[in-house]
Design a protein around this motif. Sequence first.
Motif, PDB file in Angstrom:
ATOM      1  N   ASP A 185     -15.041   0.418   0.213  1.00 48.96           N
ATOM      2  CA  ASP A 185     -14.036  -0.475  -0.369  1.00 48.96           C
ATOM      3  C   ASP A 185     -13.126   0.234  -1.361  1.00 48.96           C
ATOM      4  OD1 ASP A 185     -15.844  -0.049  -2.365  1.00 48.96           O
ATOM      5  OD2 ASP A 185     -16.308  -2.165  -2.745  1.00 48.96           O
ATOM      6  N   GLN A 186     -13.022   1.548  -1.277  1.00 44.58           N
ATOM      7  CA  GLN A 186     -12.113   2.262  -2.172  1.00 44.58           C
ATOM      8  C   GLN A 186     -10.666   1.900  -1.846  1.00 44.58           C
ATOM      9  OE1 GLN A 186     -12.891   6.427  -2.995  1.00 44.58           O
ATOM     10  NE2 GLN A 186     -14.972   6.266  -2.153  1.00 44.58           N
ATOM     11  N   ASP A 187      -9.821   1.947  -2.869  1.00 40.50           N
ATOM     12  CA  ASP A 187      -8.449   1.478  -2.691  1.00 40.50           C
ATOM     13  C   ASP A 187      -7.499   2.543  -2.150  1.00 40.50           C
ATOM     14  OD1 ASP A 187      -8.141   3.145  -4.842  1.00 40.50           O
ATOM     15  OD2 ASP A 187      -7.456   1.608  -6.248  1.00 40.50           O
ATOM     16  N   PHE A 237       0.831  -1.203   0.000  1.00 46.22           N
ATOM     17  CA  PHE A 237       0.000   0.000   0.000  1.00 46.22           C
ATOM     18  C   PHE A 237       0.870   1.260   0.000  1.00 46.22           C
ATOM     19  CE2 PHE A 237      -2.416   3.290   2.350  1.00 46.22           C
ATOM     20  CZ  PHE A 237      -3.546   3.372   1.553  1.00 46.22           C
ATOM     21  N   LEU A 285      -6.522   1.743   3.803  1.00 46.27           N
ATOM     22  CA  LEU A 285      -6.153   0.405   4.265  1.00 46.27           C
ATOM     23  C   LEU A 285      -6.270   0.374   5.780  1.00 46.27           C
ATOM     24  CD1 LEU A 285      -4.899  -2.427   3.521  1.00 46.27           C
ATOM     25  CD2 LEU A 285      -2.676  -1.392   4.092  1.00 46.27           C
TER      26      LEU A 285
END
Length: 417
Positions: free
Chosen positions: A289-291, A237, A294
């Motif tokens: 659920d966006q990237d 990430f 985290l």
Amino acid sequence: MRVLLSVYDSRGGVEPLAGLAVRLRELGAQVRVCAPPDEEFAKRLAGMGVQMAPVGPALRSLATGARPPGAAGFQQISAELVAAHFDTLAEAADECDVMLATGVLPAVASARSVADKLGIPYVYACYQAVTLPSPHHPPAARPFRPLPAEVSDHLALWDLDAQSANALFAEAINTHRAAIGLSPVDNIRDYAFTGRPWLAADPILGLWQEPADLEVVQTGAWLLPDERPLPPEVQAFLDAGTPPVYVGFGSMPTTGSHEMARAAIEAIRAHGHRALLSRGWADLALIDDQDDCLAVGEANHQALFRRVAAVVHHGGAGTTTTATWAGVPQVVVPQQTVDQTYFASRVAELGIGIAHDGPTPTTQSLSAALTAALTPEVRVRAAAVAATIRTDGATVAAKLLFDVADHAAGRQRPLHS
């Protein structure tokens, strides 16, 4: 030399003691740590090769689980904690040459009682100056014992604090002392703290002001370089984009954690940054659920904080010291303890971050704090202060413990003050 280190505290209290244990071992000491039986504490100490003796109930279960109601319930838990420490430490400290204790008052008062019974020297240590009696700051109110609003003199308030400590803990402590042949103590707090407590805080972050009645020994923070790699998903990430903003509240079981996570993520996104949420005891979770976000669990903060744009945290001694050492801007959102409010004010005074007003940030309030923290001036100042942080505190303390043990052996009696 054989050393017992006793701590009943959150992860931020266990981690420095683990660092001290490693330095003691490097100097040739045999070390055992008594700590709450929480799995994360046991795993961390085992990973550092430090022998652990569990004591008392798991701290996370006390912090996040159901408790008996009211003052009676609090005193019941305190009495159980005292009993556990008298039993466990008496066995763990057998044949030890010195004992050092930190953490909550009933635990450290029990530790000194055991040290007295065994005839070994005892040292009390804390991680923040504001928990020590001083004319320069007031005490925090103890559970179910509010301080009178009409009293403003700090020393008078500290006298009241000693009375509150006795009201809460003296009966349990003195009952167990009598059972092992010790006389009662009439001032539980001062007995536990001694006249010469150790302050394991960096002088920049946790300065001790003279004069005061105590002879405080400031060793510096007990830091130990953390060589653990970051979890693969965290490393991936970080490598996938610009530095994110870290948000975590450590061992604080905050209420309304979903709303806090939403406020944090929305504020961070408004600034064009990605977000890295540490679940912690608040169980912070992603809101979608966006990237660009985290959620993580256990991670090496020393490595992680050097890869982020800012650290949003609760102001615990350990997290504040690590973030300051990393040279990263901070937004401190103190939750419920006086030391967190203190460290928030120190971060603001040093110009290395922002103290959030109140424990429950909104999107707007956190966005405003990030606007102030994410400036070039704060980044430059954070880097400058990072260069001043002492990294030898654990070594200093370890050598001092050897001196205490050697001095006591020469006198054949405990050194308490």
